[in-house]
Design a protein around this motif. Sequence first.
Motif, PDB file in Angstrom:
ATOM      1  N   LEU A  64      15.104 -23.028  30.888  1.00 59.33           N
ATOM      2  CA  LEU A  64      16.183 -24.659  31.211  1.00 59.33           C
ATOM      3  C   LEU A  64      16.842 -25.054  30.241  1.00 59.33           C
ATOM      4  O   LEU A  64      17.563 -25.775  30.519  1.00 59.33           O
ATOM      5  CB  LEU A  64      14.799 -25.400  31.798  1.00 59.33           C
ATOM      6  CG  LEU A  64      14.059 -25.141  32.873  1.00 59.33           C
ATOM      7  CD1 LEU A  64      12.780 -26.174  33.157  1.00 59.33           C
ATOM      8  CD2 LEU A  64      14.861 -24.543  34.255  1.00 59.33           C
ATOM      9  N   LEU A  65      16.862 -24.323  29.145  1.00 64.21           N
ATOM     10  CA  LEU A  65      17.516 -24.665  27.943  1.00 64.21           C
ATOM     11  C   LEU A  65      19.077 -24.977  28.339  1.00 64.21           C
ATOM     12  O   LEU A  65      19.745 -26.070  27.792  1.00 64.21           O
ATOM     13  CB  LEU A  65      17.432 -23.797  26.536  1.00 64.21           C
ATOM     14  CG  LEU A  65      17.671 -24.492  25.379  1.00 64.21           C
ATOM     15  CD1 LEU A  65      17.293 -25.859  25.083  1.00 64.21           C
ATOM     16  CD2 LEU A  65      17.376 -23.496  24.326  1.00 64.21           C
ATOM     17  N   PRO A  66      19.974 -24.163  28.996  1.00 65.64           N
ATOM     18  CA  PRO A  66      21.208 -24.486  29.222  1.00 65.64           C
ATOM     19  C   PRO A  66      21.458 -25.740  29.874  1.00 65.64           C
ATOM     20  O   PRO A  66      22.299 -26.550  29.806  1.00 65.64           O
ATOM     21  CB  PRO A  66      21.697 -23.286  30.182  1.00 65.64           C
ATOM     22  CG  PRO A  66      20.654 -22.105  29.672  1.00 65.64           C
ATOM     23  CD  PRO A  66      19.322 -22.572  29.480  1.00 65.64           C
ATOM     24  N   PHE A  67      20.652 -25.947  30.911  1.00 69.39           N
ATOM     25  CA  PHE A  67      20.609 -27.481  31.427  1.00 69.39           C
ATOM     26  C   PHE A  67      20.369 -28.538  30.623  1.00 69.39           C
ATOM     27  O   PHE A  67      21.009 -29.625  30.673  1.00 69.39           O
ATOM     28  CB  PHE A  67      19.904 -27.480  32.858  1.00 69.39           C
ATOM     29  CG  PHE A  67      19.867 -26.294  33.790  1.00 69.39           C
ATOM     30  CD1 PHE A  67      20.770 -26.535  34.740  1.00 69.39           C
ATOM     31  CD2 PHE A  67      18.999 -25.210  33.730  1.00 69.39           C
ATOM     32  CE1 PHE A  67      20.903 -25.460  35.563  1.00 69.39           C
ATOM     33  CE2 PHE A  67      19.192 -24.219  34.640  1.00 69.39           C
ATOM     34  CZ  PHE A  67      20.333 -24.383  35.558  1.00 69.39           C
ATOM     35  N   LEU A  68      19.595 -28.783  29.750  1.00 76.63           N
ATOM     36  CA  LEU A  68      19.127 -29.438  28.822  1.00 76.63           C
ATOM     37  C   LEU A  68      20.323 -29.770  27.640  1.00 76.63           C
ATOM     38  O   LEU A  68      20.724 -30.802  27.360  1.00 76.63           O
ATOM     39  CB  LEU A  68      17.853 -29.205  28.058  1.00 76.63           C
ATOM     40  CG  LEU A  68      16.735 -29.318  28.810  1.00 76.63           C
ATOM     41  CD1 LEU A  68      15.430 -28.541  28.011  1.00 76.63           C
ATOM     42  CD2 LEU A  68      16.275 -30.783  28.875  1.00 76.63           C
ATOM     43  N   VAL A  69      21.024 -28.460  27.622  1.00 78.81           N
ATOM     44  CA  VAL A  69      21.976 -28.670  26.441  1.00 78.81           C
ATOM     45  C   VAL A  69      23.253 -29.335  27.292  1.00 78.81           C
ATOM     46  O   VAL A  69      23.985 -30.060  26.520  1.00 78.81           O
ATOM     47  CB  VAL A  69      22.761 -27.278  25.948  1.00 78.81           C
ATOM     48  CG1 VAL A  69      23.930 -27.357  25.286  1.00 78.81           C
ATOM     49  CG2 VAL A  69      21.329 -26.739  25.005  1.00 78.81           C
ATOM     50  N   ALA A  70      23.632 -28.961  28.546  1.00 77.82           N
ATOM     51  CA  ALA A  70      24.519 -29.609  29.020  1.00 77.82           C
ATOM     52  C   ALA A  70      24.558 -31.082  29.372  1.00 77.82           C
ATOM     53  O   ALA A  70      25.329 -31.706  29.503  1.00 77.82           O
ATOM     54  CB  ALA A  70      24.959 -28.764  30.613  1.00 77.82           C
ATOM     55  N   ALA A  71      23.339 -31.644  29.510  1.00 77.01           N
ATOM     56  CA  ALA A  71      22.920 -32.972  29.666  1.00 77.01           C
ATOM     57  C   ALA A  71      22.658 -33.530  28.395  1.00 77.01           C
ATOM     58  O   ALA A  71      22.301 -34.738  28.502  1.00 77.01           O
ATOM     59  CB  ALA A  71      22.037 -33.149  30.931  1.00 77.01           C
ATOM     60  N   ARG A  72      22.656 -33.113  27.265  1.00 74.47           N
ATOM     61  CA  ARG A  72      22.426 -33.561  25.959  1.00 74.47           C
ATOM     62  C   ARG A  72      20.936 -34.251  26.235  1.00 74.47           C
ATOM     63  O   ARG A  72      20.744 -35.507  25.875  1.00 74.47           O
ATOM     64  CB  ARG A  72      23.262 -34.549  25.556  1.00 74.47           C
ATOM     65  CG  ARG A  72      24.715 -33.839  25.050  1.00 74.47           C
ATOM     66  CD  ARG A  72      25.778 -34.956  24.838  1.00 74.47           C
ATOM     67  NE  ARG A  72      25.319 -35.571  23.521  1.00 74.47           N
ATOM     68  CZ  ARG A  72      25.980 -35.030  22.503  1.00 74.47           C
ATOM     69  NH1 ARG A  72      26.246 -33.862  22.536  1.00 74.47           N
ATOM     70  NH2 ARG A  72      25.502 -35.712  21.147  1.00 74.47           N
ATOM     71  N   GLY A  73      20.012 -33.499  26.695  1.00 78.85           N
ATOM     72  CA  GLY A  73      18.644 -33.900  27.242  1.00 78.85           C
ATOM     73  C   GLY A  73      17.773 -34.015  26.056  1.00 78.85           C
ATOM     74  O   GLY A  73      17.939 -33.803  24.904  1.00 78.85           O
TER      75      GLY A  73
END
Length: 229
Positions: A113-122
């Motif tokens: 899931l890290l790519p989604f977190l990076v994209a959202a600056r999560g």
Amino acid sequence: MNGALALVTGATGMIGRAIGLALREAGAEVVLHGGRDPGRAAALARETGAETIAGDLTRPEAVDAARARVARSGRLDVLTLGSGIYDRSEDPAVLERMLAANVLGPYALLRALLPFLVAARGQVVFLNSTQGLAASRGVGQYAATQHAMRAVADSLREEVNEQGVRVLSLFLGRTAGNLQRAIFAMEGRPYAPERLIQPGDVAEAVLAMLRLPRTVEATQLVLRPMQKT
């Protein structure tokens, strides 16, 4: 939290459930991971009205399913990692099971899931134990898994801070719930939940960490019961 997507693992436990409900009340869209038992996940959905998913995170297909759910939304703003098991043993086979459930599964999910977190600056929240800071006698196996997750969190923080992802670590002392009830029974001591940290206390702490200005990061917040047992 308005409009944020949050995935909460360990949601069949009282701590994960409290965190998920608190995030939803704060305005987030919440997906609760209900563990490996689809029946328990379905019951959790009926009880909370929240979306739930199930699967054994030590198996690749469960991680893939969680990733597919996040991919449908196209982003992930908050991931809380609080799933796992507890045991006391000197049997290497028990340690192997705990490493799989407490370290390998959450790690695989995080990386998926890290790519989604990076994209959202999560933001990622690691729900650890005070055993991940200093191990007590008799719990070396469990403490080893918590030390491992502390290392994962610390390393991840150095990797992703520059990409805008915040990594938060919360170390919990004894918190009221079914696990502590079993531990007190194991220790032959009376269980007095009112003297322990409450799941709602943990949820409040998680929300406070998530709401901090982005100029600061809570890397080691320790909670312990104020009244000693």
